[in-house]
Every structure is written in structure tokens, then in C-alpha cells.
Design a protein around this motif. Structure first.
Motif, mmCIF file in Angstrom:
data_model
loop_
_atom_site.group_PDB
_atom_site.id
_atom_site.type_symbol
_atom_site.label_atom_id
_atom_site.label_comp_id
_atom_site.label_asym_id
_atom_site.label_seq_id
_atom_site.Cartn_x
_atom_site.Cartn_y
_atom_site.Cartn_z
ATOM 1 N N LEU A 169 1.775 0.640 -15.305
ATOM 2 C CA LEU A 169 2.106 -0.633 -14.669
ATOM 3 C C LEU A 169 1.648 -0.649 -13.215
ATOM 4 O O LEU A 169 1.130 -1.658 -12.719
ATOM 5 C CB LEU A 169 3.619 -0.876 -14.744
ATOM 6 N N LEU A 170 1.857 0.456 -12.531
ATOM 7 C CA LEU A 170 1.475 0.538 -11.117
ATOM 8 C C LEU A 170 -0.030 0.372 -10.943
ATOM 9 O O LEU A 170 -0.489 -0.398 -10.085
ATOM 10 C CB LEU A 170 1.938 1.881 -10.554
ATOM 11 N N LEU A 171 -0.813 1.081 -11.739
ATOM 12 C CA LEU A 171 -2.268 1.042 -11.599
ATOM 13 C C LEU A 171 -2.840 -0.323 -11.968
ATOM 14 O O LEU A 171 -3.727 -0.844 -11.277
ATOM 15 C CB LEU A 171 -2.907 2.130 -12.468
ATOM 16 N N THR A 172 -2.357 -0.915 -13.041
ATOM 17 C CA THR A 172 -2.891 -2.216 -13.452
ATOM 18 C C THR A 172 -2.444 -3.319 -12.495
ATOM 19 O O THR A 172 -3.192 -4.277 -12.263
ATOM 20 C CB THR A 172 -2.450 -2.550 -14.887
ATOM 21 N N ALA A 173 -1.231 -3.198 -11.935
ATOM 22 C CA ALA A 173 -0.785 -4.178 -10.946
ATOM 23 C C ALA A 173 -1.614 -4.076 -9.675
ATOM 24 O O ALA A 173 -1.990 -5.087 -9.072
ATOM 25 C CB ALA A 173 0.695 -3.957 -10.629
ATOM 26 N N TRP A 174 -1.898 -2.855 -9.255
ATOM 27 C CA TRP A 174 -2.739 -2.639 -8.063
ATOM 28 C C TRP A 174 -4.128 -3.232 -8.276
ATOM 29 O O TRP A 174 -4.679 -3.873 -7.390
ATOM 30 C CB TRP A 174 -2.812 -1.143 -7.781
ATOM 31 N N ARG A 175 -4.686 -3.029 -9.448
ATOM 32 C CA ARG A 175 -6.024 -3.558 -9.738
ATOM 33 C C ARG A 175 -6.010 -5.088 -9.705
ATOM 34 O O ARG A 175 -6.953 -5.706 -9.199
ATOM 35 C CB ARG A 175 -6.491 -3.056 -11.101
ATOM 36 N N ALA A 176 -4.954 -5.702 -10.220
ATOM 37 C CA ALA A 176 -4.865 -7.161 -10.209
ATOM 38 C C ALA A 176 -4.759 -7.706 -8.790
ATOM 39 O O ALA A 176 -5.280 -8.785 -8.491
ATOM 40 C CB ALA A 176 -3.666 -7.615 -11.036
ATOM 41 N N ARG A 201 0.830 -1.211 0.000
ATOM 42 C CA ARG A 201 0.000 0.000 0.000
ATOM 43 C C ARG A 201 0.860 1.255 0.000
ATOM 44 O O ARG A 201 0.583 2.225 -0.719
ATOM 45 C CB ARG A 201 -0.924 -0.007 1.209
ATOM 46 N N VAL A 202 1.908 1.235 0.830
ATOM 47 C CA VAL A 202 2.806 2.395 0.888
ATOM 48 C C VAL A 202 3.500 2.591 -0.461
ATOM 49 O O VAL A 202 3.629 3.717 -0.956
ATOM 50 C CB VAL A 202 3.848 2.215 2.011
ATOM 51 N N PHE A 203 3.937 1.483 -1.063
ATOM 52 C CA PHE A 203 4.593 1.564 -2.368
ATOM 53 C C PHE A 203 3.649 2.154 -3.409
ATOM 54 O O PHE A 203 4.032 3.042 -4.177
ATOM 55 C CB PHE A 203 5.058 0.179 -2.808
ATOM 56 N N PHE A 204 2.425 1.663 -3.431
ATOM 57 C CA PHE A 204 1.470 2.146 -4.429
ATOM 58 C C PHE A 204 1.223 3.652 -4.284
ATOM 59 O O PHE A 204 1.317 4.408 -5.255
ATOM 60 C CB PHE A 204 0.150 1.387 -4.322
ATOM 61 N N LEU A 205 0.897 4.096 -3.091
ATOM 62 C CA LEU A 205 0.547 5.496 -2.890
ATOM 63 C C LEU A 205 1.741 6.415 -3.118
ATOM 64 O O LEU A 205 1.621 7.464 -3.765
ATOM 65 C CB LEU A 205 -0.012 5.692 -1.479
ATOM 66 N N SER A 206 2.912 6.028 -2.603
ATOM 67 C CA SER A 206 4.088 6.894 -2.736
ATOM 68 C C SER A 206 4.563 6.964 -4.182
ATOM 69 O O SER A 206 4.878 8.049 -4.695
ATOM 70 C CB SER A 206 5.221 6.397 -1.828
ATOM 71 N N MET A 207 4.590 5.828 -4.883
ATOM 72 C CA MET A 207 5.055 5.846 -6.264
ATOM 73 C C MET A 207 4.010 6.451 -7.184
ATOM 74 O O MET A 207 4.352 7.043 -8.209
ATOM 75 C CB MET A 207 5.415 4.432 -6.730
ATOM 76 N N PHE A 208 2.748 6.328 -6.830
ATOM 77 C CA PHE A 208 1.710 6.985 -7.620
ATOM 78 C C PHE A 208 1.937 8.495 -7.628
ATOM 79 O O PHE A 208 1.871 9.146 -8.678
ATOM 80 C CB PHE A 208 0.330 6.665 -7.052
#
Length: 273
Positions: free
Chosen positions: A123-130, A86-93
């Protein structure tokens, strides 16, 4: 409110803040410098927006590299992995969105950096969705992702051609070979999106594989952008050594290892007599 709705709210809130800051930069002065720095005579609002974007971009990238590494090394599905993810997703987003959003406003050509930011963000958004949807099925988001992936491939081909035919042999300082990454990553993404659309739904193993390769590749882009693209900020003892190349290759090695591990059948516990 469930966790998916909360995450969507955070994403939209972050997008709104970043868009507001980028617009402030654009209103203040559309192109100031080679870097994200405002001169002393720039309007106060523009200088504050530039400083906020710069610190958010750097802070998000640093936090993302750290949390992404923890997520890769931790046991998949464990609380540590979920929190780090979660931290990776939000920070890299935040970091990717700023990088892609600000690039058009910089004075020097930033087309490769702009596309790289779009690739990493896709890549980040589609990986998060998966990862977030155990019942991942083909929907509007997947069709939009397919279009985005196809455009990434097209951008790689176009820039490679332009660089090869430009007097400088580059596109904004990047040689044609640099755009092979766009074509390769975009090509795999297209195949993955087409596979999902045709199958309509992925198996658990295929869904996890989709999540892992996209997250690892996104982390690879972030690591390469810092350790190779910003090596002037590295100490001298790291440049040209495994300390510089190791963090960049680590996500790719992890990608291969985990793609193998998730396909190994798990041993079932013996039934009691």
C-alpha cells in the motif's frame, strides 16, 4: 537528479542496508526468540544486527505514525503535507521492510505478521507512486502490484481456512476473522489495479483518491499493530479507552472524509469584468 530518482535511490539504499542486517541475523542464528532479541551468547555481528533492526523498526514506526498524522491533517499539496509525506514514506518503508523481512527468522510463528508487513508495504509503495506521478499510467509496476494484491487476497483466504480447521482455531495465534482484513484490503487493491490497467491512465481525482486510501490504510495497519498488537507498552490509563482506539480509527475516518472532500467541485474565482 530529479526528486523521483533521488527517492528511488534512497529506497534502494535502505533496502540494501535492511537486507544486509537481515542476512546477518540469519547467518548468526536463524531463530532465537519470540521477539527481535538476541541472547547474550549470540555472535557479536548478529547481536549488533538485531539491535540495529529493532531500533530502526521502532524508530521508523514512531516517526511514521507522527508524520502520517501531520500529513493527514495538513492541507494537501502544501509544503507541510509534502514534507510530512516524505518522512512518512521513508520511515514506514524502513519499519515495514524490517517487520516483513525479520518475521521468518523469529522462533514463534509469524505468518500473519509477515503478510501484514507485505500488505502495508504494498500500500505504501503504490500510494507513493500515485502521488509522485501526475501522469500515472499502467506499466510494469502496476501489473506487478496486481499480482501482489491477488496474492494478498489468496493468503487471507488460505490462512482463514487453515485457522478454521486447525485444532487451536488459529494460525500462529491469530483467529480466522483476523484475515478478513487481508481479503478486504487486497480485494479493493485488485479492483483499483485492474481499473488502472483497463483505463491505462487515471484522472487527477482518481489518482489522488488512489493515493489517499492506500496511505490512510497503510497508516491504519501501523497504528493497529502498535496500539492493539503492542498494548503491553501502553500506560494502563490508555488500555480499553478512546486513547487506545482513537489513533487506530483516525486514519479510517480521515480516509472517508478526504474521499468525499476531493470529489466536491471547487468554486472558481469570478472573472474580472
Amino acid at each position: 537528479m530529479n526528486s523521483i530518482s533521488l527517492a528511488r535511490g534512497q529506497v534502494f539504499a535502505g533496502l540494501g542496508l535492511i537486507a544486509l542486517l537481515v542476512v546477518s541475523v540469519g547467518i548468526g542464528a536463524p531463530a532465537w526468540a519470540d521477539r527481535l532479541e538476541a541472547p547474550a551468547d549470540a555472535p557479536l555481528l548478529a547481536r549488533l544486527a538485531v539491535d540495529a533492526l529493532l531500533y530502526l523498526h521502532i524508530g521508523g514506526g514512531a516517526l511514521g505514525l507522527t508524520s502520517g498524522t501531520i500529513a493527514i491533517l495538513s492541507r494537501k499539496g502544501a509544503p507541510t503535507h509534502r514534507l510530512a509525506g516524505r518522512v512518512f514514506f521513508l520511515s514506514m518503508f524502513v519499519s515495514y521492510a524490517i517487520g516483513a523481512g525479520v518475521a521468518p527468522f523469529l522462533e514463534s510463528g509469524q505468518r500473519p505478521n509477515f503478510i501484514a508487513g507485505i500488505v502495508a508495504l504494498y500500500l505504501l509503495l503504490t500510494a507513493w507512486r500515485a502521488a509522485r506521478r501526475s501522469d500515472l499510467t499502467a506499466g510494469a509496476a502496476e501489473y506487478a502490484g496486481l499480482v501482489a494484491a491477488a496474492l494478498i487476497v489468496a493468503a487471507g483466504v488460505l490462512f482463514s481456512y487453515q485457522g478454521a480447521n486447525h485444532p487451536s482455531g488459529t494460525v500462529d495465534g491469530s483467529p480466522p476473522q483476523a484475515f478478513i482484513l487481508f481479503m478486504v484490503v487486497g480485494g479493493f487493491a485488485v479492483l483499483g489495479d485492474v481499473h488502472l490497467i483497463l483505463r491505462r491512465q487515471l484522472s487527477r481525482t482518481a489518482r489522488i483518491a488512489r493515493h489517499l486510501w492506500r496511505m490512510c490504510t497503510s497508516l491504519f495497519i501501523a497504528a493497529a499493530s502498535f496500539f492493539f498488537g503492542q498494548q503491553q507498552f501502553l500506560p494502563d490509563f490508555m488500555i480499553g479507552t478512546p486513547w487506545q482506539y482513537g489513533p487506530v480509527l483516525f486514519p479510517l475516518i480521515a480516509l472517508v472524509v478526504w474521499q468525499v472532500l476531493i470529489r466536491i467541485p471547487k468554486r472558481r474565482a469570478p472573472r474580472p469584468a
